[in-house]
Design a protein around this motif. Structure first.
Motif, short mmCIF file in Angstrom:
data_model
loop_
_atom_site.label_atom_id
_atom_site.label_comp_id
_atom_site.label_asym_id
_atom_site.label_seq_id
_atom_site.Cartn_x
_atom_site.Cartn_y
_atom_site.Cartn_z
N UNK A 60 0.86 -1.19 0.00
CA UNK A 60 0.00 0.00 0.00
C UNK A 60 0.89 1.24 0.00
N UNK A 61 0.62 2.15 -0.94
CA UNK A 61 1.36 3.42 -0.99
C UNK A 61 0.55 4.47 -0.27
N UNK A 62 1.22 5.25 0.58
CA UNK A 62 0.52 6.26 1.35
C UNK A 62 1.44 7.44 1.61
N UNK A 63 0.85 8.51 2.13
CA UNK A 63 1.62 9.71 2.47
C UNK A 63 1.40 10.09 3.91
N UNK A 64 2.45 10.66 4.50
CA UNK A 64 2.31 11.40 5.75
C UNK A 64 2.38 12.84 5.33
N UNK A 65 1.50 13.71 5.85
CA UNK A 65 1.60 15.11 5.46
C UNK A 65 1.57 16.01 6.69
N UNK A 66 2.35 17.08 6.59
CA UNK A 66 2.46 18.07 7.66
C UNK A 66 2.59 19.44 7.02
N UNK A 95 5.42 19.75 4.49
CA UNK A 95 5.43 18.97 3.25
C UNK A 95 4.92 17.56 3.50
N UNK A 96 5.33 16.64 2.62
CA UNK A 96 4.81 15.28 2.71
C UNK A 96 5.93 14.25 2.61
N UNK A 97 5.63 13.08 3.13
CA UNK A 97 6.54 11.95 3.06
C UNK A 97 5.83 10.87 2.25
N UNK A 98 6.52 10.35 1.23
CA UNK A 98 5.95 9.27 0.41
C UNK A 98 6.40 7.94 0.99
N UNK A 99 5.44 7.05 1.18
CA UNK A 99 5.74 5.78 1.83
C UNK A 99 5.09 4.62 1.11
N UNK A 100 5.64 3.43 1.39
CA UNK A 100 5.05 2.18 0.89
C UNK A 100 5.24 1.13 1.97
N UNK A 101 4.16 0.41 2.28
CA UNK A 101 4.22 -0.61 3.32
C UNK A 101 5.04 -1.81 2.81
N UNK A 120 8.59 2.27 3.78
CA UNK A 120 9.60 3.20 3.26
C UNK A 120 9.22 4.60 3.72
N UNK A 121 10.20 5.48 3.77
CA UNK A 121 10.00 6.87 4.21
C UNK A 121 10.83 7.72 3.27
N UNK A 122 10.17 8.33 2.28
CA UNK A 122 10.91 9.10 1.28
C UNK A 122 10.45 10.53 1.19
N UNK A 123 11.40 11.45 1.32
CA UNK A 123 11.09 12.88 1.19
C UNK A 123 12.37 13.64 0.90
N UNK A 124 12.30 14.56 -0.03
CA UNK A 124 13.45 15.44 -0.32
C UNK A 124 14.75 14.66 -0.55
#
Length: 136
Positions: free
Chosen positions: A49-55, A58-64, A76-80
């Motif tokens: 599942x692909x999801x985002x954390x947002x604040x 900005x946002x963090x792109x993730x995948x379980x 995964x925790x991907x940003x910048x």
């Protein structure tokens, strides 16, 4: 000789928390609870599942990556330009649960992100414990 460009670092936080693993698991996997201690998200505990954390920042792109209810959660925790993996491990103890969080994969040139994670995760842990104390 080690190749410094491929060497990575991790941020690890471990804490004994006086709540059962099932309760901590809910706080790690239910979006309305995640939002209270971490960030807004469209998380689902489903592998791939692909999801985002947002604040605000900005946002963090993730995948379980891994889901083992009440035991292990990894994504995964991907940003910048950051590509790391966050792994939660829950181990029952006599007093509750030993909770371990590891964010791995920080490259040596990602000092700012590594420093941010080192100062950020303890605060998230504190908020997580506050949520756990309040929620049924």
């Amino acid at each position: 000789m080690t190749d410094i460009s491929t060497e990575t670092r991790s941020v690890v936080i471990e804490k004994e928390i006086p709540f059962p693993a099932e309760k901590i698991w809910r706080a790690l996997t239910q979006p309305h609870l995640i939002e209270e201690w971490l960030m807004k998200s469209d998380f689902k505990p489903v592998v791939d599942h692909r999801f985002n954390f947002s604040a605000d920042w900005g946002a963090v792109d993730c995948r379980v990556l891994e889901v083992e209810p009440n035991k292990t959660l990894a994504y995964t925790w991907g940003a910048y330009g950051l590509e790391t993996i966050v792994t939660w491990t829950l181990t029952p103890t006599n007093a509750g649960t030993h909770l371990r969080m590891e964010q791995s994969g920080f490259r040596r040139d990602q000092r700012q992100a590594y420093g941010g994670a080192r100062s950020g995760w303890p605060q998230f842990f504190e908020k997580l414990e506050q949520v756990l104390a309040r929620v049924e």
